[in-house]
Each structure stands twice: as structure tokens, then as C-alpha cells.
Scaffold this active site. Structure first.
Site, PDB file in Angstrom:
ATOM      1  N   LYS A   1     -37.768 -42.683  43.021  1.00 57.62           N
ATOM      2  CA  LYS A   1     -37.206 -41.343  42.750  1.00 57.62           C
ATOM      3  C   LYS A   1     -35.779 -41.570  42.260  1.00 57.62           C
ATOM      4  O   LYS A   1     -34.821 -41.542  43.027  1.00 57.62           O
ATOM      5  CB  LYS A   1     -37.276 -40.486  44.021  1.00 57.62           C
TER       6      LYS A   1
ATOM      7  N   GLU B   1     -49.180 -36.245  37.146  1.00 58.98           N
ATOM      8  CA  GLU B   1     -48.581 -35.226  38.009  1.00 58.98           C
ATOM      9  C   GLU B   1     -47.943 -34.182  37.108  1.00 58.98           C
ATOM     10  O   GLU B   1     -48.163 -34.201  35.898  1.00 58.98           O
ATOM     11  CB  GLU B   1     -47.538 -35.863  38.947  1.00 58.98           C
TER      12      GLU B   1
ATOM     13  N   ARG C   1     -38.192 -43.012  51.939  1.00 63.67           N
ATOM     14  CA  ARG C   1     -38.453 -43.099  50.490  1.00 63.67           C
ATOM     15  C   ARG C   1     -37.167 -43.405  49.727  1.00 63.67           C
ATOM     16  O   ARG C   1     -37.174 -44.165  48.765  1.00 63.67           O
ATOM     17  CB  ARG C   1     -39.100 -41.800  49.986  1.00 63.67           C
TER      18      ARG C   1
HETATM   19  N1  PMP Z   1     -43.347 -35.547  41.399  1.00 64.18           N
HETATM   20  C1  PMP Z   1     -42.089 -35.551  40.919  1.00 64.18           C
HETATM   21  C2  PMP Z   1     -41.834 -36.114  39.567  1.00 64.18           C
HETATM   22  C3  PMP Z   1     -41.039 -35.032  41.694  1.00 64.18           C
HETATM   23  O1  PMP Z   1     -39.787 -35.041  41.228  1.00 64.18           O
HETATM   24  C4  PMP Z   1     -41.326 -34.502  42.974  1.00 64.18           C
HETATM   25  C5  PMP Z   1     -40.226 -33.961  43.839  1.00 64.18           C
HETATM   26  N2  PMP Z   1     -39.631 -32.818  43.286  1.00 64.18           N
HETATM   27  C6  PMP Z   1     -42.651 -34.480  43.416  1.00 64.18           C
HETATM   28  C7  PMP Z   1     -43.638 -35.044  42.605  1.00 64.18           C
HETATM   29  C8  PMP Z   1     -43.031 -33.912  44.755  1.00 64.18           C
HETATM   30  O2  PMP Z   1     -42.578 -34.750  45.792  1.00 64.18           O
HETATM   31  P1  PMP Z   1     -42.138 -34.212  47.217  1.00 64.18           P
HETATM   32  O3  PMP Z   1     -43.300 -33.505  47.782  1.00 64.18           O
HETATM   33  O4  PMP Z   1     -41.770 -35.410  47.988  1.00 64.18           O
HETATM   34  O5  PMP Z   1     -40.979 -33.290  46.990  1.00 64.18           O
END
Ligand code: PMP
Length: 292
Positions: A153, A186, A54
Site C-alpha cells: 500500500k 479490484e 500491513r
Molecule cells: N484496493 C485498493 C487499491 C485500496 O486502496 C484499498 C483501500 N482503500 C482497498 C483495496 C481496500 O482495502 P481495505 O479494506 O484494507 O481498506
């Protein structure tokens, strides 16, 4: 804040007090860079490969060349854990655009910077996992995917920070973010799921969600438990009338949500399927990973 950590910075380990980046780094000046948050459980790094994939995808999307290979980053993450005597912890891997001049052009930044902080983290108090989280809906919308893809990200978290401020001002710690169509995208740092008629539902990536690694793990666990999962556009109504609701994220793991904008979700307690998934998730994190 922890003191005395050994930080990986551009090819070497330096004491925390010497781990500094320039005021001309575009990561700082413009939020121009990408990052990952990764967990270490029992001396093993969980889903490191997926996090690195990622990271490289985020970097590619912003035309940033990561100055290390995947194998080199793997070694550096492992070493960062070892040097800091960690068996359980949280790794923050950051790639910034590097030092440039005032002015936006990333092409004047000659050398991207890579740093790795291996430390510990507790995102929410234990009480939240037992009793559940109270969510609010933020007035701040999730950034439009046509502007910046939420799949990247990046170091640009101001959108999420504004929603986080709303949550804290409202007396809680996490907020639901909607997209410009009014669908749930989200939360500020976590993906969101509901349980409805025994099925799991979560917004699709196209609704403005990050393609969370923990979200993907929940898909896998659900498949093993023969619980169907659907990616569907969800409204606040869907959340408020759900049987269960929970959030997923690397730092947060699986967190039950028990109220949304003052409406009690399901029985007002962490739901049965949420607890089952949490148990399975914990088992998995103990059993697999890249040994440090
Ligand atoms: N959404 C956002 C905006 C995030 O920053 C994150 C990670 N902290 C997630 C979802 C969750 O992703 P992951 O399970 O890969 O940590």
C-alpha cells in the site's frame, strides 16, 4: 476540507496550518512511502492491529524503516483521535521516505517522516448505499504484480487515479480494473466480490488485488453465516452474470454495485446477501476495536 485539525507529525502534534513536509521529501518527489487508511467507530479504532501489520509489511517490502514501534503508532493514532475530539472518523497514517536529494536513491534520505491525520470522511453519498453503484471497466490495467506488488500500500496511486479518471469521465465514481490476463483485479480503491449460486467469490491477491482488511472481515462474516467464499479468477462476464456484486474498503465499507458497463447486475438493486453482510459489518464495527 476541515480546518484547525491537530496533526501528528514526526513525534509531535502541530496545528494543520503548520503540518508541512519538505519539497525534497521523496514521498512527494517519487511517491516513495507507504500508508494506511483506518476507521474509528464509536470511539474505537477498527482493526488497528491489522492495519499496522500491513503498514510494516508494506514498509519492509520497499526497504523503509518505520521510525516508530507498533505500540508507539497505536498510541499516536489514539491520541490523534482524542486531540481532534473524534468518536467516528478516518485516520490517515503515512510514512514517507523523508527528505533527500534529487535522484531516486532512497538511501540518501536520512530520516523517514511519519504523519497522522485524524478527520472525517464520506466516500460515497448515502444514496449509493441505498440504490447501488454503477461500475465501468477501466481501460487502464491494474499494475502488473511483477512490477510493483499491489499488496504494497504505497504512495504511488497513479495507476488507480488513471482508472478513477475514466470512471468519472464516464459519469460514475468507481471502475473495475483488470490485470494483464484480462481477469478482474479490484476497483481503484476497493476490493470486489460477487455472489454466484449462493457463494461469495472474489479475485485472489495474485490477480492483483490489495489484501484488504475489509475483504478479510467479509471472509469472517461469511464464515459465521455459513456462506462459502472462494478466491477465483473472475472475468467481466462473471461479474455481469452474477446474482449480486459489492465492493469493500475501509472508507467505503460495503457498497452494492448494481450495473457493470451498462449491464444490470442481478435485480438491479442491492442484493439480499450484500445487505445481510452490510448489517453484520455495521454491528461488528460498533462492537470491537482499540479504545482511544
Ligand atoms: N484496493 C485498493 C487499491 C485500496 O486502496 C484499498 C483501500 N482503500 C482497498 C483495496 C481496500 O482495502 P481495505 O479494506 O484494507 O481498506
Amino acid at each position: 476540507m476541515e480546518q484547525g485539525l491537530q496533526i501528528f507529525l514526526d513525534g509531535q502534534f502541530v496545528p494543520q496550518s503548520e503540518a508541512k513536509v519538505s519539497v525534497f521529501d521523496h514521498g512527494l518527489l517519487y511517491g516513495d512511502g507507504v500508508f494506511e487508511g483506518i476507521r474509528l467507530y464509536n470511539g474505537k479504532i477498527f482493526r488497528l492491529d491489522q492495519h499496522l501489520d500491513r503498514l510494516f509489511a508494506s514498509a519492509r517490502a520497499i526497504m523503509l524503516t518505520v521510525p516508530m514501534s507498533k505500540a508507539e503508532l497505536t498510541d499516536a493514532c489514539r491520541e490523534a483521535c482524542r486531540r481532534n475530539g473524534l468518536q467516528n472518523g478516518y485516520i490517515r497514517l503515512v510514512v514517507t521516505r523523508g527528505v533527500g536529494y534529487l535522484g531516486l536513491s532512497p538511501f540518501k534520505c536520512k530520516q523517514p517522516s511519519v504523519f497522522i491525520i485524524a478527520a472525517t470522511i464520506e466516500l460515497y453519498p448515502e444514496e449509493v448505499y441505498r440504490n447501488g453503484l454503477k461500475l465501468i471497466t477501466a481501460a487502464t490495467q491494474r499494475v502488473n504484480p511483477a512490477a510493483i506488488s499491489p499488496s504494497i500500500k504505497s504512495l504511488n496511486y497513479l495507476n488507480n487515479i488513471l482508472a478513477k479518471i475514466e470512471a468519472i469521465q464516464a459519469g460514475t465514481v468507481e471502475a473495475i480494473m483488470l490485470n494483464s490476463s484480462g481477469h478482474v483485479a479490484e476497483c481503484t480503491g476497493d476490493n470486489i466480490f460477487i455472489v454466484r449460486r449462493g457463494r461469495l467469490e472474489t479475485p485472489p491477491i495474485s490477480a492483483g488485488a490489495l489484501n484488504g482488511i475489509t475483504r478479510g472481515v467479509v471472509f469472517e462474516l461469511a464464515e459465521k453465516m455459513k456462506v462459502p467464499v472462494t478466491e477465483a479468477n473472475l472475468t467481466r462476464y462473471d461479474l455481469m452474470t452474477a446474482e449480486e456484486c459489492f465492493l469493500t474498503g475501509t472508507a467505503a465499507e460495503i457498497v452494492p454495485a448494481v450495473s457493470i458497463d451498462g449491464r444490470v447486475v442481478g435485480g438491479g438493486q442491492p442484493g439480499t446477501l450484500t445487505l445481510k453482510l452490510t448489517e453484520a459489518f455495521r454491528k461488528l464495527t460498533c462492537s470491537e476495536g482499540t479504545a482511544i
